[in-house]
Write an enzyme that holds these catalytic residues in place. Structure first.
Site: not given
Lengths: 206, 206, 206, 206
Positions: A73, A83, A136, A158
Site C-alpha cells: 500500500e 461496511r 486495515c 494486502h
C-alpha cells in the site's frame, strides 16, 4: 535489523485469515510476529506492547479479498467507513481516525524498490493506491502517524485469499506457501538495503 | 451558484474521450464547461483562465476505463507515476506534484451526500478511494491544493468507458446519455444544497 | 418476415428482469413479443401458443447478469443444473432436458454475421459459448430441438444487467435504450438478409 | 487402471505453458504423460502414438488464462474459430472439426463427482461449460469423438496461469505445486472409483 510482522484475526464472514497462516514459522532471529484483533480501538494497546522494541521495520499484513497479487500500500487515509462491524461490534462511519491528522500519509517503506525487486524474480507483486476504509487502513494510518517522527519504517501489505477461501467464489487466490516465500524475500531485500532505483512506472493510469 | 465542469481530451490508445461527449449540451445558465489537455504541466494556464470566475463548484470529469459506475473520488495524492506518456510526451515517474505539499488531500465536495442521493434514485454511483497516479490525479490534487483556502469546492468524477469503446474489450461501459443524466442530477443536488446525512457506509472493506 | 421476441419474468433475487423493459414498444408490424415464465416445464405451453404463427425467426432474450455486452449464444446443452429454484419451486439438478437428445445444439441464427455487422456499427456485441445450465439454456435447447427440422430459425441473446440493477454490485450494466436499439438493429439485419461473410474470428482462446 | 495425462506446449504470447510444469514428476506406475503440440492437425499422430495403450482415462490439461480455479470441462464443440494462429501458423475460422460430427459432445469423465470430492477437501475446483474454440476444444472434441464407442474415458481440465505469468496482468493464478496436488488427487479419486452422488448443483445460472 529488527522486523515486526503483524497478522490479523478472521473477520466478517471469513472463519480464517490467511495472514495468520503466513506468519506461522516466519519467526527468524531478527523477526518478531504478532496477531492483531480486527477492531478499531486497539492501537494504544499495540504501541504499549511494542514500545521498547525499537523495530527498524513494521510490516502489517492484511487479507485483501479479491486481489490477485501481493500488494504494497502507498497511502493510508485519515478516514474510517466500516461496511461491516469490527470484531467488537463497532462500525464507525464517515469518521477521522486522528482528529486534525493529515488526510493521507504515505508509507515509509521503500515499496517501489521492493516491488521492482520482487517482480524481477518473477513474483506477482504490485503497488496498491487504496487500503480501503476498514481496519486495515486504520492500523496503517495509526502506525504511520505514531511513528511519523521516529526511525521505524511502516508498511502495509494486502495478500490475496487463500485457495480454500475461494472454493465458492469467483475471485483470485494465492497459496500460503507462495505468500510466505514473498514475505521472506521482502525481509531479505530490506535487510540487504541495496535497492534498485530504476525509473519504472508502477502507477495506475486513469 | 456557479459551476465549472471540465472534460479531458483523448489520451493513450483511445481516439475519443467520453467526457467530451458528456459536457456537450451541458451548458446551463450557471454551468460553464471546459476541455482540458491531458498533460502534466497545464495547471497554471488553467487557473489563469478561470481566476475571475469565482466558481462555487468545480467538477473535473475523467475517463475511468474499467469502472462500472460513476465514481466520485475521495482523495488526490501528491504523486505522479505515469505508465504512458501524456499528450506532450512527458512521463513523470515517482515524483511529487507540489514540492512539500501534503501527501493526500480529500475532496471538498460532499461526495457521500451526492452518492447516497444518486443511489436512492437508482443511479449506479459510488465513492472511489483512488484516482490513480496519472493526469486525473494530477488535476484533482492541483485544484484541491490551489483552492485549499478559497471558497470554491473541488471534486473529481471518473466515468466508465462508452459502449463503443468496449466493442473489443472485456470491460464495463455506460451510455453517454446516462452519464449526462447523472451529472445533471449531481448539479441539481448541489444547487439545492439539501443533503442527506444518513450514516450509511460507502466504504471499502479490506 | 415474421419475428418473435421473447422476454423472461424476474427470477432469483431480482425484482425486475430487464428483458421485459426491452420488449416494451418493440412490437413492429412483423414483430410479436411474449413474456415467458422462468420455469423448467412451460415449453409445451409455449409451442401450443405459437404453433400457427409460422415465425421465420425466434429470438429469446434472457438476463445475463455479469455480461458486459449483448451476447449471442452459439450452443445450447441438453442439461439442467439449477443452483436456485425456478419460479415454480423446481430445481432440477444434473438432468437432461430431452431424453436421448443430442448433447449440444448450435443456434440456427447467423450469429457471426449479426455480431460482425453490429460491431462495425460500434455496438458492443459478441458471441458467447455458454448459455449456462438454468432456464435460459432450457428454453434455448427446447426451441432448437423442437424446430430442428422446421424452417423457423432460433437464437438466444443474453443482455447485461440494467444500470439500476448494479447500484450495489461490482458488475457491468447496459441502458435499456441501448439494448433496445441493438435488438432493433438485429431485426433489421435479419430482415435485409444480406450478411457479411468476412472471415473474422469471434472465438475464445483457451 | 491406466491413465494418460497430456500437457500442451506454449502458444501465443506465452513463453511457458504451466501444464508442462504440472506433469513433470507426475509419472506414477499407472500414469503416462505426454506433451502435445498446439496445432490443429496433430490428432491422427496422437491416436497412432497411443493406440496400443488401452488407457482407462485420458486427462488433457490446458492453460486457461483468466480462470481462478481448476476447471473440468463439461462439453466440447464441433467448432474451430482461432483468434491467433496455432504453432504451425494455421488459423481455422468458423469451421467444424469433424465433418457431420455432432454439434457438442459431453465429457465421459465423472466430473461432477470429482469436483464435489475436490471441493470437500478445500480445493478450488469447478465445472466449466465452455472450453473455447481453440486447440483446447479441438483436442477435447477430437478425443471424445475418437473414443466415443470405446471404453477409454476422456476429460479436459483447464488450469489457471502460474504466478510468474501474471506479474504484469490483472488476472488470477495458481501455484504449480497446488495444481499438481489437485491433479494427483483427481487421479486418486478416479482410481478409487467410489464417487459421491450428492445432488449438489454445480451449474451456472443465467
Amino acid at each position: 535489523m529488527k522486523f515486526l510482522i503483524t497478522a490479523f484475526e478472521p473477520f466478517g464472514n471469513d472463519s480464517k485469515n490467511p495472514t495468520m497462516d503466513v506468519i506461522k514459522g516466519l519467526e527468524l532471529p531478527d523477526v518478531d510476529t504478532l496477531v492483531l484483533p480486527v477492531t478499531f480501538n486497539f492501537f494504544q494497546d499495540f504501541t504499549e506492547a511494542i514500545e521498547d522494541k525499537k523495530y527498524d521495520y513494521i510490516l502489517h499484513l492484511g487479507q485483501g479479498g479479491g486481489r490477485n497479487k501481493i500488494t504494497f500500500e502507498k497511502v493510508a487515509l485519515n478516514y474510517m467507513d466500516a461496511r461491516i462491524a469490527d470484531n467488537n461490534g463497532d462500525k464507525p462511519v464517515n469518521q477521522p481516525i486522528v482528529a486534525d491528522g493529515p488526510d493521507g500519509l504515505f508509507t515509509t517503506l521503500p515499496i517501489r524498490e521492493i516491488v521492482i525487486a520482487l517482480q524481477q524474480k518473477g513474483y506477482p507483486a504490485s503497488i496498491s493506491y487504496t487500503a480501503g476504509t476498514y481496519v486495515c487502513n486504520y492500523i496503517m494510518y495509526s502506525s504511520l502517524h505514531y511513528f511519523r517522527d521516529k526511525s521505524t519504517k511502516v508498511g502495509f501489505v494486502h495478500i490475496p485469499y487463500s485457495p480454500e477461501q475461494i472454493v465458492d467464489k469467483e475471485l483470485p487466490s494465492m497459496s500460503i506457501d507462495l505468500v510466505k516465500e514473498i514475505i521472506k524475500e521482502t525481509i531479505k531485500i530490506l535487510s540487504l538495503g541495496s535497492f534498485q532505483s530504476e525509473q519504472v512506472s508502477l502507477g495506475e493510469t486513469h
